[in-house]
Design a protein around this motif. Structure first.
Motif, PDB file in Angstrom:
ATOM      1  N   ASP A  85       0.994  -1.093   0.124  1.00 51.31           N
ATOM      2  CA  ASP A  85      -0.240  -0.034   0.193  1.00 51.31           C
ATOM      3  C   ASP A  85       0.894   1.194  -0.091  1.00 51.31           C
ATOM      4  O   ASP A  85       2.188   1.213   0.828  1.00 51.31           O
ATOM      5  N   ASN A 110      -4.846   4.118 -16.457  1.00 45.88           N
ATOM      6  CA  ASN A 110      -5.424   5.196 -14.845  1.00 45.88           C
ATOM      7  C   ASN A 110      -3.817   5.332 -14.592  1.00 45.88           C
ATOM      8  O   ASN A 110      -2.891   4.710 -14.098  1.00 45.88           O
ATOM      9  N   VAL A 113      -1.368   5.164  -9.513  1.00 41.78           N
ATOM     10  CA  VAL A 113      -2.604   4.856  -8.764  1.00 41.78           C
ATOM     11  C   VAL A 113      -2.220   5.007  -7.514  1.00 41.78           C
ATOM     12  O   VAL A 113      -1.054   3.783  -7.919  1.00 41.78           O
ATOM     13  N   PHE A 115      -1.745   2.173  -4.617  1.00 40.89           N
ATOM     14  CA  PHE A 115      -2.114   1.213  -3.739  1.00 40.89           C
ATOM     15  C   PHE A 115      -3.046   0.964  -2.486  1.00 40.89           C
ATOM     16  O   PHE A 115      -2.268   1.452  -2.056  1.00 40.89           O
ATOM     17  N   PHE A 118      -7.406   2.069  -4.170  1.00 37.28           N
ATOM     18  CA  PHE A 118      -7.502   2.192  -5.748  1.00 37.28           C
ATOM     19  C   PHE A 118      -9.826   2.184  -5.690  1.00 37.28           C
ATOM     20  O   PHE A 118     -10.270   2.199  -4.864  1.00 37.28           O
ATOM     21  N   GLU A 119      -9.905   2.425  -6.651  1.00 35.39           N
ATOM     22  CA  GLU A 119     -11.314   2.753  -7.199  1.00 35.39           C
ATOM     23  C   GLU A 119     -11.839   1.724  -8.291  1.00 35.39           C
ATOM     24  O   GLU A 119     -12.094   2.424  -9.293  1.00 35.39           O
ATOM     25  N   ASP A 120     -10.947   0.001  -8.661  1.00 37.37           N
ATOM     26  CA  ASP A 120     -10.903  -0.730  -9.443  1.00 37.37           C
ATOM     27  C   ASP A 120     -11.070  -1.827  -9.434  1.00 37.37           C
ATOM     28  O   ASP A 120     -11.711  -2.161  -8.157  1.00 37.37           O
ATOM     29  N   LYS A 122     -11.520  -5.110  -8.421  1.00 33.03           N
ATOM     30  CA  LYS A 122     -10.319  -5.706  -7.271  1.00 33.03           C
ATOM     31  C   LYS A 122      -9.210  -7.192  -8.256  1.00 33.03           C
ATOM     32  O   LYS A 122      -8.640  -7.177  -7.458  1.00 33.03           O
ATOM     33  N   GLU A 125      -6.469  -4.848  -9.330  1.00 30.70           N
ATOM     34  CA  GLU A 125      -5.404  -3.864  -8.448  1.00 30.70           C
ATOM     35  C   GLU A 125      -4.922  -5.410  -8.259  1.00 30.70           C
ATOM     36  O   GLU A 125      -3.373  -5.196  -7.493  1.00 30.70           O
ATOM     37  N   ASP A 126      -5.054  -6.188  -7.582  1.00 28.41           N
ATOM     38  CA  ASP A 126      -4.572  -7.726  -7.164  1.00 28.41           C
ATOM     39  C   ASP A 126      -3.247  -8.019  -7.892  1.00 28.41           C
ATOM     40  O   ASP A 126      -2.492  -8.180  -7.713  1.00 28.41           O
ATOM     41  N   LEU A 128      -2.300  -6.399 -10.967  1.00 28.73           N
ATOM     42  CA  LEU A 128      -1.510  -5.150 -10.767  1.00 28.73           C
ATOM     43  C   LEU A 128      -0.127  -5.025  -8.970  1.00 28.73           C
ATOM     44  O   LEU A 128       0.419  -4.709  -9.475  1.00 28.73           O
ATOM     45  N   ARG A 129      -0.231  -5.435  -8.436  1.00 28.38           N
ATOM     46  CA  ARG A 129       0.515  -5.585  -6.834  1.00 28.38           C
ATOM     47  C   ARG A 129       2.150  -6.950  -7.345  1.00 28.38           C
ATOM     48  O   ARG A 129       2.489  -6.837  -7.264  1.00 28.38           O
TER      49      ARG A 129
END
Length: 169
Positions: A85, A110, A113, A115, A118-120, A122, A125-126, A128-129
């Protein structure tokens, strides 16, 4: 002739009635409603996982399950270093249905952004980590991790699993 008209009227009327799948905002949710909702979600998840697995079985490319309940075309992705994060990422992705029809002409992009903010989707986001800069991946995402029961009120309908092609910029 009157019987046919009366029967037709009742058939049309019965088709027009909609059952409420969730209470109105501010309404009460009863135990039977919760049970119905849980069973619907469970059955939908089972059906979508079977649909996605069937699709995977017909592909030459391999896909691997992730712990969040989606699939990715990169083996052992979850063993890559995980971004924390507060770290920043820029990315773009394109969305397809399981007939491989591209749903939007332009990719969603985007820039910078963070971590944890995120407003995308789930699953996006996972993934991309774990992805590195410049890396591209294909995600197979059940509807519950995408746009869910309501869709996006545009081209993505309710309860629609998606194929997402993502690229880290």
């Amino acid at each position: 002739m009157q019987k046919i008209l009366v029967i037709s009227f009742f058939l049309i009327l019965s088709c027009a009635q909609k059952t409420q799948s969730h209470p109105p905002v501010g309404g009460f949710l009863y135990e039977t409603d919760l049970t119905t909702s849980k069973n619907r979600a469970k059955n939908l998840n089972i059906a979508e996982r079977a649909q996605i697995q069937h699709w995977i079985n017909n592909q030459q490319e391999k896909f691997y399950p992730m712990s969040l309940n989606y699939w990715v075309n990169i083996e052992n992705l979850s063993q890559h270093p995980r971004k924390a994060d507060g770290e920043v990422v820029s990315y773009e992705y394109e969305i397809y249905d399981f007939d491989f029809v591209k749903l939007y002409d332009q990719p969603k992009e985007n820039i910078n952004v963070q971590f944890g903010r995120f407003e995308d989707i789930k699953a996006v986001e996972d993934a991309l980590r774990y992805l590195k800069s410049g890396q591209v991946a294909t995600l197979l995402v059940p509807s519950v991790l995408a746009f869910g029961t309501y869709g996006d009120n545009d081209k993505i309908s309710n309860d629609m699993p998606l194929i997402i092609k993502i690229k880290v910029l």
